[in-house]
Scaffold this active site. Sequence first.
Site, PDB file in Angstrom:
ATOM      1  N   TYR A 196       2.088   3.606   4.151  1.00 14.78           N
ATOM      2  CA  TYR A 196       1.061   2.777   4.804  1.00 14.78           C
ATOM      3  C   TYR A 196       0.706   1.584   3.910  1.00 14.78           C
ATOM      4  CZ  TYR A 196      -3.577   1.106   5.986  1.00 14.78           C
ATOM      5  OH  TYR A 196      -4.655   0.286   6.253  1.00 14.78           O
ATOM      6  N   LYS A 237      -2.612   3.631  10.629  1.00  9.53           N
ATOM      7  CA  LYS A 237      -3.400   3.535   9.393  1.00  9.53           C
ATOM      8  C   LYS A 237      -3.608   4.851   8.641  1.00  9.53           C
ATOM      9  CE  LYS A 237      -7.824   4.257  11.675  1.00  9.53           C
ATOM     10  NZ  LYS A 237      -9.222   3.956  11.754  1.00  9.53           N
ATOM     11  N   PHE A 293      -5.113  -6.725  14.188  1.00  7.37           N
ATOM     12  CA  PHE A 293      -5.570  -5.412  13.717  1.00  7.37           C
ATOM     13  C   PHE A 293      -4.560  -4.303  14.013  1.00  7.37           C
ATOM     14  CE2 PHE A 293      -9.710  -7.478  14.709  1.00  7.37           C
ATOM     15  CZ  PHE A 293     -10.352  -7.310  13.500  1.00  7.37           C
ATOM     16  N   PHE A 302     -12.229  -3.138   1.950  1.00  5.35           N
ATOM     17  CA  PHE A 302     -12.485  -1.994   1.075  1.00  5.35           C
ATOM     18  C   PHE A 302     -12.685  -0.760   1.980  1.00  5.35           C
ATOM     19  CE2 PHE A 302     -11.954  -3.312  -3.277  1.00  5.35           C
ATOM     20  CZ  PHE A 302     -11.487  -4.580  -3.012  1.00  5.35           C
ATOM     21  N   SER A 307      -5.608  -4.447   3.065  1.00  5.67           N
ATOM     22  CA  SER A 307      -6.417  -3.358   2.513  1.00  5.67           C
ATOM     23  C   SER A 307      -6.465  -3.457   0.991  1.00  5.67           C
ATOM     24  CB  SER A 307      -5.754  -2.039   2.921  1.00  5.67           C
ATOM     25  OG  SER A 307      -6.226  -0.997   2.126  1.00  5.67           O
ATOM     26  N   GLY A 355      -3.493  11.510  -6.164  1.00  2.00           N
ATOM     27  CA  GLY A 355      -3.326  10.096  -5.793  1.00  2.00           C
ATOM     28  C   GLY A 355      -4.625   9.307  -5.768  1.00  2.00           C
ATOM     29  N   ASN A 383      -4.391   4.571  19.699  1.00  3.79           N
ATOM     30  CA  ASN A 383      -5.481   5.208  18.928  1.00  3.79           C
ATOM     31  C   ASN A 383      -6.849   4.730  19.413  1.00  3.79           C
ATOM     32  OD1 ASN A 383      -6.318   6.980  16.886  1.00  3.79           O
ATOM     33  ND2 ASN A 383      -6.602   5.310  15.433  1.00  3.79           N
ATOM     34  N   LYS A 426       1.294  -2.807   4.169  1.00  2.00           N
ATOM     35  CA  LYS A 426       0.311  -3.890   3.971  1.00  2.00           C
ATOM     36  C   LYS A 426       0.819  -4.886   2.924  1.00  2.00           C
ATOM     37  CE  LYS A 426      -2.708  -2.466   6.919  1.00  2.00           C
ATOM     38  NZ  LYS A 426      -2.790  -3.157   8.196  1.00  2.00           N
ATOM     39  N   ASN A 471     -10.763  10.943   5.792  1.00  2.00           N
ATOM     40  CA  ASN A 471     -11.679  10.068   5.059  1.00  2.00           C
ATOM     41  C   ASN A 471     -13.068  10.680   4.956  1.00  2.00           C
ATOM     42  OD1 ASN A 471      -9.767   7.824   6.720  1.00  2.00           O
ATOM     43  ND2 ASN A 471      -9.937   7.637   4.512  1.00  2.00           N
TER      44      ASN A 471
HETATM   45  P1  NAD Z   1      -7.644   1.744  14.733  1.00  2.00           P
HETATM   46  O1  NAD Z   1      -6.511   2.711  14.777  1.00  2.00           O
HETATM   47  O2  NAD Z   1      -8.983   2.205  15.174  1.00  2.00           O
HETATM   48  O3  NAD Z   1      -7.267   0.439  15.572  1.00  2.00           O
HETATM   49  C1  NAD Z   1      -5.945  -0.035  15.686  1.00  2.00           C
HETATM   50  C2  NAD Z   1      -5.700  -0.344  17.154  1.00  2.00           C
HETATM   51  O4  NAD Z   1      -4.361  -0.843  17.294  1.00  2.00           O
HETATM   52  C3  NAD Z   1      -5.813   0.894  18.070  1.00  2.00           C
HETATM   53  O5  NAD Z   1      -6.654   0.610  19.156  1.00  2.00           O
HETATM   54  C4  NAD Z   1      -4.375   1.149  18.519  1.00  2.00           C
HETATM   55  O6  NAD Z   1      -4.328   1.695  19.819  1.00  2.00           O
HETATM   56  C5  NAD Z   1      -3.757  -0.240  18.429  1.00  2.00           C
HETATM   57  N1  NAD Z   1      -2.303  -0.251  18.208  1.00  2.00           N
HETATM   58  C6  NAD Z   1      -1.594   0.425  17.252  1.00  2.00           C
HETATM   59  N2  NAD Z   1      -0.280   0.139  17.374  1.00  2.00           N
HETATM   60  C7  NAD Z   1      -0.150  -0.731  18.407  1.00  2.00           C
HETATM   61  C8  NAD Z   1       0.957  -1.389  19.019  1.00  2.00           C
HETATM   62  N3  NAD Z   1       2.220  -1.195  18.614  1.00  2.00           N
HETATM   63  N4  NAD Z   1       0.718  -2.217  20.067  1.00  2.00           N
HETATM   64  C9  NAD Z   1      -0.543  -2.424  20.529  1.00  2.00           C
HETATM   65  N5  NAD Z   1      -1.632  -1.834  19.990  1.00  2.00           N
HETATM   66  C10 NAD Z   1      -1.433  -0.994  18.943  1.00  2.00           C
HETATM   67  O7  NAD Z   1      -7.711   1.167  13.232  1.00  2.00           O
HETATM   68  P2  NAD Z   1      -8.877   0.348  12.518  1.00  2.00           P
HETATM   69  O8  NAD Z   1      -9.584   1.260  11.575  1.00  2.00           O
HETATM   70  O9  NAD Z   1      -9.639  -0.435  13.516  1.00  2.00           O
HETATM   71  O10 NAD Z   1      -7.994  -0.626  11.620  1.00  2.00           O
HETATM   72  C11 NAD Z   1      -7.583  -1.902  12.080  1.00  2.00           C
HETATM   73  C12 NAD Z   1      -6.655  -2.522  11.052  1.00  2.00           C
HETATM   74  O11 NAD Z   1      -7.327  -2.593   9.801  1.00  2.00           O
HETATM   75  C13 NAD Z   1      -5.371  -1.738  10.816  1.00  2.00           C
HETATM   76  O12 NAD Z   1      -4.315  -2.646  10.629  1.00  2.00           O
HETATM   77  C14 NAD Z   1      -5.673  -1.000   9.543  1.00  2.00           C
HETATM   78  O13 NAD Z   1      -4.505  -0.682   8.819  1.00  2.00           O
HETATM   79  C15 NAD Z   1      -6.532  -1.994   8.795  1.00  2.00           C
HETATM   80  N6  NAD Z   1      -7.409  -1.369   7.788  1.00  2.00           N
HETATM   81  C16 NAD Z   1      -8.227  -0.348   8.178  1.00  2.00           C
HETATM   82  C17 NAD Z   1      -9.024   0.290   7.233  1.00  2.00           C
HETATM   83  C18 NAD Z   1      -9.924   1.445   7.642  1.00  2.00           C
HETATM   84  O14 NAD Z   1     -10.366   2.188   6.765  1.00  2.00           O
HETATM   85  N7  NAD Z   1     -10.238   1.632   8.908  1.00  2.00           N
HETATM   86  C19 NAD Z   1      -8.991  -0.130   5.887  1.00  2.00           C
HETATM   87  C20 NAD Z   1      -8.153  -1.184   5.536  1.00  2.00           C
HETATM   88  C21 NAD Z   1      -7.358  -1.800   6.490  1.00  2.00           C
HETATM   89  N1  UDP Z   2     -13.460  12.310  -0.565  1.00  2.00           N
HETATM   90  C1  UDP Z   2     -14.016  13.562  -0.747  1.00  2.00           C
HETATM   91  N2  UDP Z   2     -13.908  14.487   0.260  1.00  2.00           N
HETATM   92  C2  UDP Z   2     -13.277  14.212   1.447  1.00  2.00           C
HETATM   93  C3  UDP Z   2     -12.722  12.922   1.628  1.00  2.00           C
HETATM   94  C4  UDP Z   2     -12.826  12.003   0.605  1.00  2.00           C
HETATM   95  O1  UDP Z   2     -14.587  13.851  -1.799  1.00  2.00           O
HETATM   96  O2  UDP Z   2     -13.200  15.105   2.314  1.00  2.00           O
HETATM   97  C5  UDP Z   2     -13.603  11.281  -1.631  1.00  2.00           C
HETATM   98  C6  UDP Z   2     -12.293  10.734  -2.160  1.00  2.00           C
HETATM   99  O3  UDP Z   2     -11.819  11.525  -3.218  1.00  2.00           O
HETATM  100  C7  UDP Z   2     -12.696   9.331  -2.590  1.00  2.00           C
HETATM  101  C8  UDP Z   2     -13.805   8.934  -1.612  1.00  2.00           C
HETATM  102  O4  UDP Z   2     -14.273  10.172  -1.060  1.00  2.00           O
HETATM  103  O5  UDP Z   2     -13.281   9.354  -3.892  1.00  2.00           O
HETATM  104  C9  UDP Z   2     -13.330   8.048  -0.454  1.00  2.00           C
HETATM  105  O6  UDP Z   2     -12.198   8.649   0.171  1.00  2.00           O
HETATM  106  P1  UDP Z   2     -11.623   8.113   1.544  1.00  2.00           P
HETATM  107  O7  UDP Z   2     -10.454   8.998   1.909  1.00  2.00           O
HETATM  108  O8  UDP Z   2     -12.717   7.992   2.536  1.00  2.00           O
HETATM  109  O9  UDP Z   2     -11.132   6.649   1.207  1.00  2.00           O
HETATM  110  P2  UDP Z   2     -10.037   6.112   0.140  1.00  2.00           P
HETATM  111  O10 UDP Z   2      -9.510   7.269  -0.622  1.00  2.00           O
HETATM  112  O11 UDP Z   2      -9.015   5.456   0.978  1.00  2.00           O
HETATM  113  O12 UDP Z   2     -10.779   5.152  -0.710  1.00  2.00           O
END
Ligand code: NAD
Ligand code: UDP
Length: 332
Positions: free
Chosen positions: A150, A85, A81, A179, A125, A293, A35, A154, A200
């Site tokens: 997902y 996700k 990381f 968050f 998360s 949800g 990704n 976590k 998102n």
């Molecule tokens: P991202 O997808 O941008 O980054 C994840 C990276 O991991 C990517 O570069 C992908 O190529 C690599 N990867 C996935 N599977 C792999 C594997 N088997 N081997 C090697 N590399 C692999 O995601 P992000 O937004 O940077 O999130 C990073 C972490 O934070 C994730 O664990 C995610 O679940 C967690 N997280 C993200 C969010 C968010 O909103 N972005 C929120 C809460 C938690």
């Molecule tokens: N949301 C929205 N329109 C969209 C995507 C999200 O109104 O196209 C709202 C969603 O209902 C939530 C907030 O934005 O109240 C954040 O959503 P997101 O999917 O970014 O994060 P999460 O639900 O994981 O907190």
Amino acid sequence: MKILVTGGLGFIGSHTCVELAKEDNEVIIVDNLYNSKEEVLEKIEKISGKKFKLYKYDLKDKEKIKKVFEEEKNIEAVIHFAGYKAVGESVKKPLMYYSNNIITTTNLLEIMHEYNVKKFVFSSSATVYGEQETPKYVETMKRGETTSPYGTTKAMIEKILEDLYFSDNSWNISILRYFNPVGAHESGLIGEEPNGIPNNLMPYIMKVASGKLETLSIFGNDYPTPDGTGVRDYIHVVDLAKGHVQALKKMKQGLKVYNLGSGKGVSVLELVTTFEKVNNIKLNYKIAQRRPGDLPEYFADSQKALKELDWKTEKTIEDICRDAWNYEKNNA
Ligand code: NAD
Ligand code: UDP
């Protein structure tokens, strides 16, 4: 410190590599590019003026990951990381999520144990809280019912880490509960690039602002919140990255859980109007049905991270909207 960063070319990982390098850490990246793109490597090198070593390996391939520990010799800590996700996709393909998120983690922990590397930072998360009685989530609350495979990965990994620490308390483990990470590096070189139509809010706003999608649907305006739209705690990805640097700096023997959030809830409408104002762009939006949800409101209690990690967010919602749009414009 010599630090292994898994998923270091992804959205949060790439920003964290920059912040780690700023503090003169040596950073080794493992990423299979599932990704992310290899060009992110040049970009983080350009921003930081430092070099990073990349292993294009899949964490599921235990032998290859062992080779990294063998070649690098003195890795001191791991920030993990890597993982999948996408909440919606995880509902459709649960096994893919359990396999890629959990097996990669247990593989990694087994190898760390073998090489006596016992400092581990994990990307968790706020989703592990599930629904609580109050919207302000505190680390002392019990994990709740997760609403997607997902989220379950976590929660399960948090439990695995607790069991591991219980069995061997020479581990130093920091579980960081993010968050809503948003925004981008102020250089405009790195940011978030979701595949396909984003789920998102912030990435969706970007696509509407750039004309790639027509209308933003605001999912519900009849929630019990000040303006009726959903409330979340949006955190600038650079602040989040700095939280990881602090977690490593302040790491002590033990298993610690920290919320990384701003401590402040922002509604969908507030985010939309701030984006319009900061960037002088009119966003096309409509009010739509609630998304199944979704919770009405939650945000972080961020006191523990302030007290123990000496960390708090510094960037504002305005910074988030400006930097996210700057990245989108540069990379459209
Ligand atoms: P991202 O997808 O941008 O980054 C994840 C990276 O991991 C990517 O570069 C992908 O190529 C690599 N990867 C996935 N599977 C792999 C594997 N088997 N081997 C090697 N590399 C692999 O995601 P992000 O937004 O940077 O999130 C990073 C972490 O934070 C994730 O664990 C995610 O679940 C967690 N997280 C993200 C969010 C968010 O909103 N972005 C929120 C809460 C938690
Ligand atoms: N949301 C929205 N329109 C969209 C995507 C999200 O109104 O196209 C709202 C969603 O209902 C939530 C907030 O934005 O109240 C954040 O959503 P997101 O999917 O970014 O994060 P999460 O639900 O994981 O907190």
